[in-house]
Design a protein around this motif. Structure first.
Motif, PDB file in Angstrom:
ATOM      1  N   THR A 134       0.875  -1.337   0.079  1.00 33.81           N
ATOM      2  CA  THR A 134      -0.105  -0.009  -0.187  1.00 33.81           C
ATOM      3  C   THR A 134       1.106   1.327  -0.016  1.00 33.81           C
ATOM      4  O   THR A 134       2.143   1.175   0.549  1.00 33.81           O
ATOM      5  N   ASP A 136       0.869   5.235   0.892  1.00 35.37           N
ATOM      6  CA  ASP A 136       0.099   6.446   1.514  1.00 35.37           C
ATOM      7  C   ASP A 136       1.106   7.546   0.901  1.00 35.37           C
ATOM      8  O   ASP A 136       2.139   7.663   1.145  1.00 35.37           O
ATOM      9  N   SER A 137       0.048   8.629   0.756  1.00 36.65           N
ATOM     10  CA  SER A 137       0.838   9.824   0.221  1.00 36.65           C
ATOM     11  C   SER A 137       0.316  11.060   0.872  1.00 36.65           C
ATOM     12  O   SER A 137      -0.588  11.117   1.640  1.00 36.65           O
ATOM     13  N   SER A 138       1.311  12.137   1.117  1.00 33.86           N
ATOM     14  CA  SER A 138       1.190  13.384   1.544  1.00 33.86           C
ATOM     15  C   SER A 138       1.661  14.320   1.041  1.00 33.86           C
ATOM     16  O   SER A 138       2.459  14.177   0.506  1.00 33.86           O
TER      17      SER A 138
END
Length: 187
Positions: A134, A136-138
């Protein structure tokens, strides 16, 4: 007279922009950071960052070492930054290959375009040669640091406002000095 004043302000603003950046130099954007978690879950496989220039690793003798940089642990990060001089700009295309350690063949590959976002990969396993993960982006934040390079995102936002306020106040101060000097010489 107002037209002359606006012309001078436009001229000096343009001159300031050219002095800061020039025509061939673009402003640097925020640094995009790729981080990894769960590299130890790749039993029998290696995750390799390819297309990294003239990189050769002579410490390992496995057949996959000439493909690129081997991501060995969870502390491995990839940083890219857009903008600045074209010859100093880092590559924004991130290529990741999953390689079977026994055969040295690529079983899965990923390509990401690194711009304006940080991505954290959580690797679960490799099933049938395919990477299970997976991401996750920020939002990447430009690092407006004053003294401490290990500051937080909130500090970067505060420092950005301080820089903008100082710039605006300095410009207003120069306009005020110009008007005061103009009034002194006209009397």
């Amino acid at each position: 007279m107002k037209h002359f004043l606006f012309l001078c302000i436009f001229f000096f603003t343009s001159l300031s922009i050219f002095a800061d950046a020039g025509f061939s130099i673009r402003r640097e954007h925020a640094v995009s950071i790729f981080s990894f978690e769960g590299i130890n879950n790749l039993k029998g496989y290696k995750l390799i960052q390819t297309h990294v220039g003239f990189y050769t690793d002579t410490s390992h003798k496995e057949p996959y070492t000439n493909l690129g940089r081997i991501i060995t642990d969870d502390n491995y990060t990839i940083t890219t930054q857009e903008g600045g001089r074209h010859w100093e700009e880092s590559d924004r295309d991130i290529y990741l290959n999953v390689v079977d350690m026994l055969t040295g063949k690529t079983t899965d590959s990923l390509k990401y375009f690194a711009k304006d976002y940080n991505i954290h990969f959580k690797i679960k396993a490799v099933v049938n040669g395919k990477l299970q993960f997976t991401a996750d982006s920020s939002k990447a934040v430009y690092q407006y640091s004053l003294l401490n390079p290990e500051e937080s995102k909130a500090t970067y936002s505060r420092n950005r406002l301080i820089f903008i306020a100082c710039s605006a106040l300095g410009f207003l101060f120069l306009i005020g000095l110009f008007i005061r000097n103009k009034n002194k010489t006209s009397k």
